[in-house]
Design a protein around this motif. Structure first.
Motif, mmCIF file in Angstrom:
data_model
loop_
_atom_site.group_PDB
_atom_site.id
_atom_site.type_symbol
_atom_site.label_atom_id
_atom_site.label_comp_id
_atom_site.label_asym_id
_atom_site.label_seq_id
_atom_site.Cartn_x
_atom_site.Cartn_y
_atom_site.Cartn_z
ATOM 1 N N GLY A 174 0.448 -1.058 0.386
ATOM 2 C CA GLY A 174 0.218 -0.300 0.349
ATOM 3 C C GLY A 174 1.112 1.424 -0.137
ATOM 4 N N GLU A 175 2.557 1.358 0.029
ATOM 5 C CA GLU A 175 2.970 2.568 0.075
ATOM 6 C C GLU A 175 3.881 2.308 -1.494
ATOM 7 N N ALA A 176 4.129 3.797 -1.681
ATOM 8 C CA ALA A 176 5.092 3.511 -2.525
ATOM 9 C C ALA A 176 6.603 3.140 -2.770
ATOM 10 N N ALA A 177 7.236 2.371 -2.861
ATOM 11 C CA ALA A 177 9.466 2.048 -2.682
ATOM 12 C C ALA A 177 9.613 2.107 -4.280
ATOM 13 N N ARG A 178 10.779 2.177 -4.059
ATOM 14 C CA ARG A 178 11.425 2.519 -5.145
ATOM 15 C C ARG A 178 12.290 0.969 -5.628
ATOM 16 N N GLN A 179 11.999 0.659 -6.604
ATOM 17 C CA GLN A 179 13.558 -0.497 -7.473
ATOM 18 C C GLN A 179 13.949 0.193 -8.460
ATOM 19 N N THR A 180 15.388 -0.625 -8.092
ATOM 20 C CA THR A 180 16.476 -0.617 -9.182
ATOM 21 C C THR A 180 16.737 -0.882 -10.089
ATOM 22 N N ARG A 181 16.234 -0.884 -11.208
ATOM 23 C CA ARG A 181 16.527 -2.212 -12.472
ATOM 24 C C ARG A 181 18.246 -2.300 -12.581
ATOM 25 N N LEU A 182 18.276 -3.309 -13.298
ATOM 26 C CA LEU A 182 19.626 -4.104 -13.369
ATOM 27 C C LEU A 182 20.222 -4.314 -14.614
ATOM 28 N N VAL A 183 20.669 -4.448 -15.370
ATOM 29 C CA VAL A 183 21.671 -5.686 -16.015
ATOM 30 C C VAL A 183 22.491 -6.039 -16.572
ATOM 31 N N VAL A 184 22.841 -7.347 -16.995
ATOM 32 C CA VAL A 184 23.988 -7.708 -16.980
ATOM 33 C C VAL A 184 24.448 -8.488 -18.641
ATOM 34 N N THR A 185 25.250 -7.743 -19.173
ATOM 35 C CA THR A 185 25.630 -8.948 -20.454
ATOM 36 C C THR A 185 26.779 -10.188 -20.445
ATOM 37 N N PRO A 186 26.911 -11.391 -21.481
ATOM 38 C CA PRO A 186 27.633 -11.589 -21.068
ATOM 39 C C PRO A 186 29.078 -11.675 -20.959
ATOM 40 N N GLU A 187 29.500 -10.441 -21.784
ATOM 41 C CA GLU A 187 31.263 -10.230 -21.622
ATOM 42 C C GLU A 187 31.444 -9.345 -20.365
ATOM 43 N N ARG A 188 30.460 -8.414 -19.361
ATOM 44 C CA ARG A 188 30.081 -7.858 -18.260
ATOM 45 C C ARG A 188 30.435 -9.053 -16.798
ATOM 46 N N VAL A 189 29.166 -10.297 -17.360
ATOM 47 C CA VAL A 189 28.893 -10.812 -16.212
ATOM 48 C C VAL A 189 30.213 -12.108 -15.307
ATOM 49 N N ARG A 190 30.677 -11.748 -13.716
ATOM 50 C CA ARG A 190 31.162 -12.121 -13.613
ATOM 51 C C ARG A 190 31.713 -14.049 -13.142
ATOM 52 N N ARG A 191 32.439 -14.220 -13.527
ATOM 53 C CA ARG A 191 31.846 -15.847 -14.084
ATOM 54 C C ARG A 191 32.699 -16.267 -12.744
ATOM 55 N N PRO A 192 31.597 -17.801 -12.090
ATOM 56 C CA PRO A 192 32.452 -18.340 -10.684
ATOM 57 C C PRO A 192 33.646 -19.445 -10.902
ATOM 58 N N ASP A 193 34.604 -19.172 -9.886
ATOM 59 C CA ASP A 193 35.056 -20.202 -10.631
ATOM 60 C C ASP A 193 34.884 -21.263 -10.362
ATOM 61 N N TRP A 194 33.743 -22.176 -10.853
ATOM 62 C CA TRP A 194 33.529 -23.568 -11.114
ATOM 63 C C TRP A 194 32.572 -23.381 -11.988
ATOM 64 N N ASP A 195 33.022 -24.810 -12.851
ATOM 65 C CA ASP A 195 31.977 -25.125 -14.125
ATOM 66 C C ASP A 195 30.205 -25.651 -14.134
ATOM 67 N N LEU A 196 29.645 -24.737 -14.672
ATOM 68 C CA LEU A 196 28.338 -25.442 -14.725
ATOM 69 C C LEU A 196 28.329 -26.420 -15.620
ATOM 70 N N VAL A 197 27.099 -27.418 -14.929
ATOM 71 C CA VAL A 197 26.968 -28.975 -16.031
ATOM 72 C C VAL A 197 25.681 -28.893 -15.843
ATOM 73 N N VAL A 198 25.392 -29.154 -17.355
ATOM 74 C CA VAL A 198 24.020 -28.900 -18.651
ATOM 75 C C VAL A 198 23.747 -29.813 -18.262
ATOM 76 N N ASN A 199 22.681 -31.202 -18.417
ATOM 77 C CA ASN A 199 21.883 -32.006 -18.629
ATOM 78 C C ASN A 199 20.884 -31.677 -19.721
ATOM 79 N N GLY A 200 20.485 -32.200 -20.499
ATOM 80 C CA GLY A 200 18.919 -32.463 -21.166
ATOM 81 C C GLY A 200 18.791 -31.207 -21.563
ATOM 82 N N VAL A 201 19.326 -30.512 -22.726
ATOM 83 C CA VAL A 201 18.910 -29.270 -23.096
ATOM 84 C C VAL A 201 18.165 -29.345 -23.947
ATOM 85 N N THR A 202 19.156 -29.554 -24.895
ATOM 86 C CA THR A 202 19.209 -30.061 -26.916
ATOM 87 C C THR A 202 17.458 -30.412 -26.677
#
Length: 215
Positions: A174-202
């Motif tokens: 019931g009250e106004a509050a502010r949200q901040t929009r955020l965006v990240v691209t493949p070039e700017r994303v900070r990748r973790p020090d682990w690899d993602l394992v993906v199965n079943g995507v095809t």
């Protein structure tokens, strides 16, 4: 023939397993919601779904996820990944898109049960869907937003390389509050020090990207 290819889709990080929601997992997720998602005097969500009466919160959770699942199409899709650690559901990580074959942008949202917060899982699960979107779906940008006082969400965004992308005002309890929009691209994303394992995507690619997989 598997008529619902998302049943076999799984993302794995060092600690977590993310799978699109299934009915057994949703029953567990509803129990997580009932045990608490945030302090009662604070609302972190743009939709105040956790304010539902206790005797409705569980069934509302199930019906919401069933409805989202039933409406999935290439033009407008949402994947609600149940996040598990050691086989136990901790919360949900959402990845969604509209007109992805043309726009190639995704949006994320998430929540964890109170007992699972503050342990780095929020960063790990959002990193998982970002890497999935960028590396496996070919997304060009990922967007998010959070109320300005949602410090944990903004902390995750900073860790992963998001930048501010404007603000908007929204009613919150019931009250106004502010949200901040955020965006990240493949070039700017900070990748973790682990690899993602993906199965079943095809088998899922035609429904998510509008493109047949390339052999």
């Amino acid at each position: 023939m598997n008529h619902w290819p998302f049943a076999d889709l799984v993302l794995r990080t060092p600690r977590l397993e993310l799978r699109p929601d299934d009915d057994a997992g949703l029953l567990e997720l509803a129990d997580v919601a009932l045990r608490g998602v945030h302090p009662p005097d604070y609302m972190p969500f743009g939709v105040d779904w956790t304010d539902a009466p206790r005797d409705r919160l569980g069934i509302n959770t199930l019906q919401h996820h069933w409805g989202v699942r039933s409406r999935l199409s290439t033009a407008n899709w949402t994947l609600n990944f149940l996040v598990r650690m050691d086989g136990r559901v901790l919360g949900v990580q959402t990845l969604r898109a509209e007109d992805f074959p043309v726009l190639r942008e995704v949006d994320t949202g998430s929540w964890l049960g109170l007992e699972h917060q503050g342990k780095g899982c929020g960063t790990e699960m959002r990193a998982a869907v970002l890497l999935f979107a960028f590396d496996h779906l070919g997304a060009l940008a990922a967007r998010s937003s959070a109320f300005d006082d949602n410090l944990p969400s903004h902390g995750v965004s900073r860790k992963l390389g998001y930048r501010p992308d404007g603000t908007f005002r929204q009613l919150r309890r019931g009250e106004a509050a502010r949200q901040t929009r955020l965006v990240v691209t493949p070039e700017r994303v900070r990748r973790p020090d682990w690899d993602l394992v993906v199965n079943g995507v095809t088998p899922c690619l035609p429904l998510l990207t509008g493109r047949e997989p390339i052999d």
